[in-house]
Design a protein around this motif. Sequence first.
Motif, PDB file in Angstrom:
ATOM      1  N   TYR A   1       0.842  -1.209   0.000  1.00  0.00           N
ATOM      2  CA  TYR A   1       0.000   0.000   0.000  1.00  0.00           C
ATOM      3  C   TYR A   1       0.879   1.262   0.000  1.00  0.00           C
ATOM      4  CZ  TYR A   1      -4.316  -2.603   0.172  1.00  0.00           C
ATOM      5  OH  TYR A   1      -5.358  -3.430  -0.171  1.00  0.00           O
TER       6      TYR A   1
ATOM      7  N   VAL B   1      -4.322   2.954  -5.136  1.00  0.00           N
ATOM      8  CA  VAL B   1      -3.855   3.569  -3.888  1.00  0.00           C
ATOM      9  C   VAL B   1      -3.296   4.943  -4.233  1.00  0.00           C
ATOM     10  CG1 VAL B   1      -2.437   3.234  -1.826  1.00  0.00           C
ATOM     11  CG2 VAL B   1      -3.242   1.239  -3.124  1.00  0.00           C
TER      12      VAL B   1
ATOM     13  N   HIS C   1      -1.878   8.399  -1.319  1.00  0.00           N
ATOM     14  CA  HIS C   1      -0.449   8.555  -1.032  1.00  0.00           C
ATOM     15  C   HIS C   1       0.330   7.655  -1.969  1.00  0.00           C
ATOM     16  CE1 HIS C   1      -2.489   5.648   1.661  1.00  0.00           C
ATOM     17  NE2 HIS C   1      -1.552   4.831   1.196  1.00  0.00           N
TER      18      HIS C   1
ATOM     19  N   PHE D   1      -0.985   5.472  11.745  1.00  0.00           N
ATOM     20  CA  PHE D   1      -0.026   4.470  12.229  1.00  0.00           C
ATOM     21  C   PHE D   1       0.835   4.993  13.388  1.00  0.00           C
ATOM     22  CE2 PHE D   1       0.088   2.322   7.744  1.00  0.00           C
ATOM     23  CZ  PHE D   1      -1.129   1.723   8.017  1.00  0.00           C
TER      24      PHE D   1
ATOM     25  N   PHE E   1      -0.662   8.121   6.748  1.00  0.00           N
ATOM     26  CA  PHE E   1      -0.251   6.762   7.155  1.00  0.00           C
ATOM     27  C   PHE E   1       1.240   6.809   7.532  1.00  0.00           C
ATOM     28  CE2 PHE E   1      -4.220   6.426   4.974  1.00  0.00           C
ATOM     29  CZ  PHE E   1      -4.915   5.552   5.791  1.00  0.00           C
TER      30      PHE E   1
ATOM     31  N   ARG F   1     -10.781  -1.038  -6.723  1.00  0.00           N
ATOM     32  CA  ARG F   1     -11.098  -0.812  -5.321  1.00  0.00           C
ATOM     33  C   ARG F   1     -10.191   0.362  -4.939  1.00  0.00           C
ATOM     34  NH1 ARG F   1      -7.644  -0.534  -0.595  1.00  0.00           N
ATOM     35  NH2 ARG F   1      -8.905  -1.036   1.202  1.00  0.00           N
TER      36      ARG F   1
ATOM     37  N   ASP G   1      -8.410   2.741  -2.442  1.00  0.00           N
ATOM     38  CA  ASP G   1      -7.904   2.820  -1.076  1.00  0.00           C
ATOM     39  C   ASP G   1      -8.183   4.206  -0.459  1.00  0.00           C
ATOM     40  OD1 ASP G   1      -6.058   1.313   0.833  1.00  0.00           O
ATOM     41  OD2 ASP G   1      -4.995   3.226   0.687  1.00  0.00           O
ATOM     42  N   VAL G   2      -8.716   4.216   0.745  1.00  0.00           N
ATOM     43  CA  VAL G   2      -9.037   5.463   1.479  1.00  0.00           C
ATOM     44  C   VAL G   2      -9.296   6.661   0.553  1.00  0.00           C
ATOM     45  CG1 VAL G   2      -8.056   4.879   3.725  1.00  0.00           C
ATOM     46  CG2 VAL G   2      -6.558   5.868   2.014  1.00  0.00           C
TER      47      VAL G   2
ATOM     48  N   GLU H   1     -13.015   2.683  -0.663  1.00  0.00           N
ATOM     49  CA  GLU H   1     -12.853   2.483   0.786  1.00  0.00           C
ATOM     50  C   GLU H   1     -12.987   3.848   1.465  1.00  0.00           C
ATOM     51  OE1 GLU H   1      -9.663   0.689   4.003  1.00  0.00           O
ATOM     52  OE2 GLU H   1      -9.028   2.098   2.475  1.00  0.00           O
TER      53      GLU H   1
ATOM     54  N   HIS I   1      -8.223  -7.635   4.695  1.00  0.00           N
ATOM     55  CA  HIS I   1      -6.829  -7.723   5.139  1.00  0.00           C
ATOM     56  C   HIS I   1      -6.498  -6.779   6.296  1.00  0.00           C
ATOM     57  CE1 HIS I   1      -7.031  -4.278   2.562  1.00  0.00           C
ATOM     58  NE2 HIS I   1      -5.824  -3.899   2.959  1.00  0.00           N
ATOM     59  N   ASP I   2      -7.421  -5.906   6.663  1.00  0.00           N
ATOM     60  CA  ASP I   2      -7.190  -4.979   7.781  1.00  0.00           C
ATOM     61  C   ASP I   2      -7.970  -5.370   9.027  1.00  0.00           C
ATOM     62  OD1 ASP I   2      -5.619  -3.274   6.176  1.00  0.00           O
ATOM     63  OD2 ASP I   2      -7.385  -2.155   5.505  1.00  0.00           O
TER      64      ASP I   2
ATOM     65  N   ARG J   1      -4.003  -6.600  12.461  1.00  0.00           N
ATOM     66  CA  ARG J   1      -4.243  -6.894  11.051  1.00  0.00           C
ATOM     67  C   ARG J   1      -3.580  -8.193  10.598  1.00  0.00           C
ATOM     68  NH1 ARG J   1      -3.495  -1.444   7.588  1.00  0.00           N
ATOM     69  NH2 ARG J   1      -1.290  -1.752   8.058  1.00  0.00           N
TER      70      ARG J   1
ATOM     71  N   ARG K   1      -3.630 -11.925   7.835  1.00  0.00           N
ATOM     72  CA  ARG K   1      -2.544 -11.989   6.854  1.00  0.00           C
ATOM     73  C   ARG K   1      -1.689 -13.232   6.965  1.00  0.00           C
ATOM     74  NH1 ARG K   1      -0.919  -5.504   6.900  1.00  0.00           N
ATOM     75  NH2 ARG K   1      -3.038  -4.807   6.407  1.00  0.00           N
TER      76      ARG K   1
END
Length: 559
Positions: A63, A100, A103, A144, A163, A197, A199-200, A256, A329-330, A416, A420
């Motif tokens: 990511y 993604v 970022h 994070f 992130f 899909r 991402d954020v 997302e 996956h999260d 998470r 995984r």
Amino acid sequence: MKKQWWKESVIYQIYPRSFMDSNGDGIGDIPGIISRLDYLKDLGVDVIWLSPVYKSPNDDNGYDISDYREIMDDFGTMSDWELLLKEMHDRGMKLIMDLVVNHSSDEHQWFVESRKSKDNPYRDYYIWRPGKDGKEPNNWESVFSGSAWQYDETTDEYYLHIFSKKQPDLNWENPKLRQEIYDMMKFWLDKGIDGFRMDVINFISKVDGLPDAPNPEGKPYASGSKFFMNGPKIHDYLQEMNREVLDHYQAMTVGEMPGARVDIAKLYTDEDRNEVNMIFQFEHVDLDSGPEGKWDLRPLKLTDLKNSFTKWQKGLEEIGWNSLYLNNHDQPRMVSRFGDDKKYRVESAKMLGTFLHMLKGTPYIYQGEEIGMTNVRFESIDDYKDIETLNMYIEKVHQNGEDPAKVMESIYVKGRDNARTPFQWDETEHGGFTSGKPWIQVNPNYKDINAKQAVEDPQSIYHYYRRLIQLRKEYPIIVYGNYDILLPEDENIYVYTRTFESQKLLVALNFTAEEQSFDVPAELHGKEAQILISNYETAKELTSTLSLKPYEAVVYHIQ
Ligand code: NOJ
């Protein structure tokens, strides 16, 4: 409601690092995925969402992308990827790729340039600010842990990273950056993919001025989410992306969107507004978190879950569309979180699958869900790989002196890496995932829980999921029927109906390990009812009182 292929589909998510390793390096790869496509075809899934396979230094397992147009060496080559797409299309399956673009990686060429000087042509591809009173430009906290800003000596400024510090946020205010992203999207769509899909994606527009977040407790950093989630220009950007790119293809999109509530989700998914087809919202996966966030554990109340799902089902009934998921996956493994991963593992996994697949929306299956994979408990923090988990552990244990045992407990429940651990294919070493040493340990329960066994056993969760997927193809009511809840106050069972033309479905689910019973509403008495699916063998007639065994699920079709 308009008919659409993506409303009638079931989507399967692959987290490539953990799916199937073909070359013994301990990391899942694209040839590994190809070797398992028949397994997925037999399951019956229509679409595969592939988590990122682009070039990346893997600070956040892909990511953090350093080249949007190249495949990560660990995963294979562009020709492997092209073969994957072809093999999927040959089997009648569609592929959606992860996009993604909130970022990139700090190793992306754009960022390498951007940090060189204030007048570099790429400077404005990212969000740079001078410090304030010798400190960060504002008090936002990174998802994070720590500050969301990183100081960079070369130009004596800070860049924003919601992130990790290796994931600098892209500056969507810059039309040149937006055009680069659109070109890159076309690059993949022209190769023939079927959608994205994203991402954020509701983080890409930030509030002007990037103000400090409210911080009543005076913590070092505070959540700035209300300034970067669903920001002022988000709808403009999504509509522009459609005009520039998506309108020219038959692509599906799922955004997302943490922090999106129903009213705003309606705007995002209203077909007339042309933004995204559906969103991943987070309300139901936040219900077992306390005020301090995801690691602040609290028990889930079934009534909270019902209220939340009911709100979304009714809220997007006429306008918009729901995605349906219980894990990815999260998130921790669904059966460990909402079911019973010991005595009633099989029953509760089937019950949860029934719950989700009978709702109105597009269901997503996360790899391993279909065989009832469970959370894992590694003894040492050193066995964990996820950056979110590791940063949190360092902050809480090493900086704040919290009790390591308590922190480990929260990792066991919410980390998470639960999702995984390698896919459990069979009972051979490392669950048949790799002939080498896996990048993260396999869950030690692979001898009892694996795909080989599941495929061979007609009573398995896997075969139950096949049936759930097949039913969606046979009964339009499962796709298009409207949802209504019965017994909203009951803390033990979840009962809802779906209505389509003159037909009804009655979905009854026991969320406990004890037998439960309830009174069937009078209007359903004496009707012709056929059982579509149930996780216990004993078929029962639709009587005026229904009793449900531990974690029982039963669906009646009433005409
Ligand atoms: C959401 C992704 O699902 C997650 O895995 C990732 O860490 C963040 N976005 C940042 O890209």
